[in-house]
Design a protein around this motif. Structure first.
Motif, short mmCIF file in Angstrom:
data_model
loop_
_atom_site.label_atom_id
_atom_site.label_comp_id
_atom_site.label_asym_id
_atom_site.label_seq_id
_atom_site.Cartn_x
_atom_site.Cartn_y
_atom_site.Cartn_z
N SER A 143 0.74 -1.03 -0.12
CA SER A 143 0.40 -0.15 0.04
C SER A 143 0.98 0.95 -0.23
CB SER A 143 -0.81 -0.20 1.37
OG SER A 143 -2.32 -1.19 1.29
N ALA A 144 2.00 0.96 0.58
CA ALA A 144 2.84 2.25 1.05
C ALA A 144 3.11 2.02 -0.52
CB ALA A 144 3.59 2.55 2.16
N VAL A 145 3.68 1.33 -0.76
CA VAL A 145 4.83 1.77 -2.29
C VAL A 145 4.00 1.77 -3.67
CG1 VAL A 145 6.71 1.22 -2.10
CG2 VAL A 145 5.26 -0.89 -2.52
N ALA A 146 2.42 2.00 -3.58
CA ALA A 146 1.08 1.90 -4.58
C ALA A 146 1.57 3.19 -5.93
CB ALA A 146 0.14 1.94 -4.42
N ASP A 147 0.94 3.32 -7.11
CA ASP A 147 1.37 4.44 -7.29
C ASP A 147 0.02 5.36 -6.83
OD1 ASP A 147 2.23 3.70 -9.26
OD2 ASP A 147 0.69 2.84 -10.78
N PRO A 204 -1.33 2.23 6.83
CA PRO A 204 -1.72 0.76 7.21
C PRO A 204 0.17 0.44 7.51
CG PRO A 204 -2.60 0.21 4.82
CD PRO A 204 -2.17 2.10 5.15
N LEU A 205 1.35 1.17 7.46
CA LEU A 205 2.85 0.56 7.78
C LEU A 205 2.48 0.90 8.91
CD1 LEU A 205 5.00 -0.82 7.07
CD2 LEU A 205 6.07 1.18 5.73
N ARG A 206 1.89 2.65 9.23
CA ARG A 206 2.27 3.63 10.46
C ARG A 206 1.52 2.74 11.33
NH1 ARG A 206 4.40 8.86 8.98
NH2 ARG A 206 3.91 9.96 6.80
N THR A 207 0.38 1.76 10.79
CA THR A 207 -0.26 1.64 11.94
C THR A 207 -0.02 0.21 12.64
OG1 THR A 207 -2.73 2.56 11.36
CG2 THR A 207 -2.37 0.38 12.42
N LEU A 208 0.94 0.18 11.21
CA LEU A 208 1.59 -1.75 12.03
C LEU A 208 2.63 -1.12 12.92
CD1 LEU A 208 1.75 -4.91 11.86
CD2 LEU A 208 3.04 -4.06 9.47
N LEU A 209 3.30 -0.09 12.61
CA LEU A 209 4.23 0.14 13.10
C LEU A 209 4.08 0.55 14.76
CD1 LEU A 209 6.66 1.62 10.31
CD2 LEU A 209 7.39 -0.39 11.98
#
Length: 539
Positions: free
Chosen positions: A522-526, A532-537
């Motif tokens: 999701s973080a490297v999508a166009d 999602p990555l911030r939440t996971l971290l």
């Protein structure tokens, strides 16, 4: 064909190599004489220099006669006082095989067993005999299976065929050394020519001129041409002698069947093929995994740790499958060993000898104090540099080794973040800076600093992004893993049945890898979505 005729053929083939070498060297001498008689002195000197250079590989092969290719194998010699049960078993097998027992037993770290002899007169006169026995074989085979392996190796010395084999082997080594010497020198000439042309191209580029295309087709031409007769003779030699080696292997198999039994011999071949693959996997993925991080397993576990892998239930299922699927048929017409599948088939087709394989103890129990032997083997086999590495327990080794590998894999992206002028500190800081850049629409500007292939460097727009996306996604994943280690105490966990996995304290059975992969995509999508990555971290 009788032994005497085989010996005569081996000697004739060996003499043929030296005759070929004399002819080639004679041609070079003739060229030199003609050059000094008819050509100017400067040209004669150049021609002589070329023939000398081309003649060196020939001389290397000529003087290889009697030399041991690769030298003695490193290992741990064990005396009869140190290992009485092992010596008793080997002496009994030698007697039943109709040959004398070895004078030395040397334990090694390979999945291999071999008998060597310091012979004289091209192998015709016997000498001191050594049995090399791989500790991984002791670890992975049962006692009857090990008996079959040792009986096979001793069986090569049960008749005069081994003497003929010594002559044949020396001739084969001499021919192969000559061909390899030409190949090495040709490769060196090609590399030197490539370096020269690349330097010339760089010089033209600095002057604003278009560089010429690098072409090394002419480099090493003299070596290629001189090597051709030796390559042809090598093919002829190997084809002419490989049948003898195959016959000897099958004869040694039959002797092993008589000594150890049909079932034990067949199962030993199957088990050894599977054990070889398991040992390679273990050494690469476990025993030496921590070397880049400066650590090794506990003392005795570099070779002894294979037991853990073989005892894992999942690995046992894989090994059973490997034992059932033997290696493919012959890979080369010059192979002196018949395919393992053929050897097993011929053995299993033999009549039942009443020596059915029964449950038996592991062959490692033949050793007195195997734990001490495993420690001493490391001292005999490992390099001083390896012995100086720090020793840690397996869980700590796994975490530190994978952490070092992930740090290295994340470095290209961390360098790109720094070159883009963003924060460069802890992995978590770098990752936050990258996510902020993604939210600001600058993700691909940062990615543009990643190393690129020539095709990627020429691409633009969406094509450029697709070239960079795999490296960007992999880099963000590694960076996120490092951030989880720094901020959440995550650790890579040892598993004997699968690659190490990242585990978060208190996360239960949550699969961190799957959750992380989805968040990174999701973080490297166009249209990047970093939430999602911030939440996971954060969680």
């Amino acid at each position: 064909m009788g032994t005497s005729l085989r010996a005569l053929r081996a000697l004739v083939l060996l003499a043929g190599f030296y005759l070929l070498a004399l002819v080639v060297l004679g041609v070079f001498v003739g060229v030199d004489v003609a050059a000094w008689m008819r050509a100017p002195a400067v040209a004669a000197i150049k021609i002589t220099a070329v023939t000398v250079v081309l003649g060196l590989p020939v001389l290397k092969g000529v003087f290889a006669l009697g030399a041991s290719k690769g030298g003695e194998e490193h290992g741990l010699p064990v005396t009869e006082d140190q290992q009485p049960e092992l010596w008793h078993a080997v002496r009994s097998l030698a007697e039943r095989s109709g040959t004398r027992a070895p004078d030395e037993i040397v334990l090694t770290g390979d999945v291999n067993a071999a008998v060597s002899e310091d012979t004289r007169m091209l192998g015709l006169l016997p000498g001191r005999r050594r049995l090399y026995l791989g500790v991984p074989l002791l670890t992975g085979l049962t006692e009857p299976q090990l008996h079959a392996v040792v009986a096979h190796e001793l069986g090569h010395y049960g008749n005069a065929d081994t003497r003929v084999g010594g002559i044949t082997r020396r001739g084969r080594d001499a021919v192969q050394r000559t061909v390899e010497a030409f190949q090495e020198r040709e490769q060196r000439a090609v590399e030197d020519e490539r370096s020269r042309q690349e330097r010339a191209a760089a010089k033209r580029l600095r002057k604003g001129k278009k560089p010429r295309k690098v072409n090394t087709g002419g480099a090493g031409f003299g070596y290629r041409m001189t090597a051709k007769p030796f390559q042809a003779y090598a093919r002829f030699y190997l084809r002419a002698t490989h049948s003898v080696g195959r016959q000897q292997e099958l004869a040694a198999d039959r002797l092993a069947v008589r000594v150890a039994g049909r079932d034990a011999t067949a199962s030993a071949l199957r088990a050894t093929a599977a054990l070889d693959a398991a040992h390679d996997h273990y050494m690469e993925r476990y025993a030496t995994l921590g070397v880049p991080a400066g650590v090794l397993p506990p003392h005795g576990e570099v070779f002894g740790g294979l037991r853990h892998l073989l005892a894992d239930p999942h690995r046992q299922a894989d090994l059973a499958e490997l034992r059932g699927e033997l290696p493919p048929d012959e890979l080369s017409p010059y192979d002196s060993h018949p395919p393992v599948a053929e050897r097993v088939r011929l053995i299993e087709e033999l009549p039942d000898d009443g020596m059915a394989a029964a449950p038996a103890r592991p062959a490692l129990e033949l050793l007195c104090d195997p734990e001490r032997v495993l420690v001493e083997l490391e001292g005999a086999v490992l390099t001083p540099e390896a012995l100086a590495l720090e020793r840690v327990e397996w869980p700590e080794l796994t975490h530190r080794a994978v952490h070092a590998l992930v740090q290295k894999a994340a470095q290209p992206l961390r360098s790109a973040i720094s070159e883009a002028g963003l924060a460069a500190g802890l992995a978590a800081d770098d990752l936050n800076a990258l996510l902020d850049a993604a939210d600001a629409g600058r993700l691909w500007q940062v990615a543009g600093h990643l190393p690129k292939s020539p095709e990627a460097a020429q691409a633009t727009g969406r094509a450029a992004r697709e070239f960079l996306r795999p490296a960007l996604e992999a880099g963000v994943t590694r960076l996120a893993e490092l951030a989880l280690v720094e901020r959440a105490g995550a650790r890579w966990e040892l598993s004997w049945s699968a690659p190490a996995r990242l585990v978060l304290p208190g996360a239960g059975d949550v699969d961190v890898a799957d959750a992380l992969a989805a968040a990174v995509r999701s973080a490297v999508a166009d249209l990047p979505d970093t939430l999602p990555l911030r939440t996971l971290l954060a969680d």
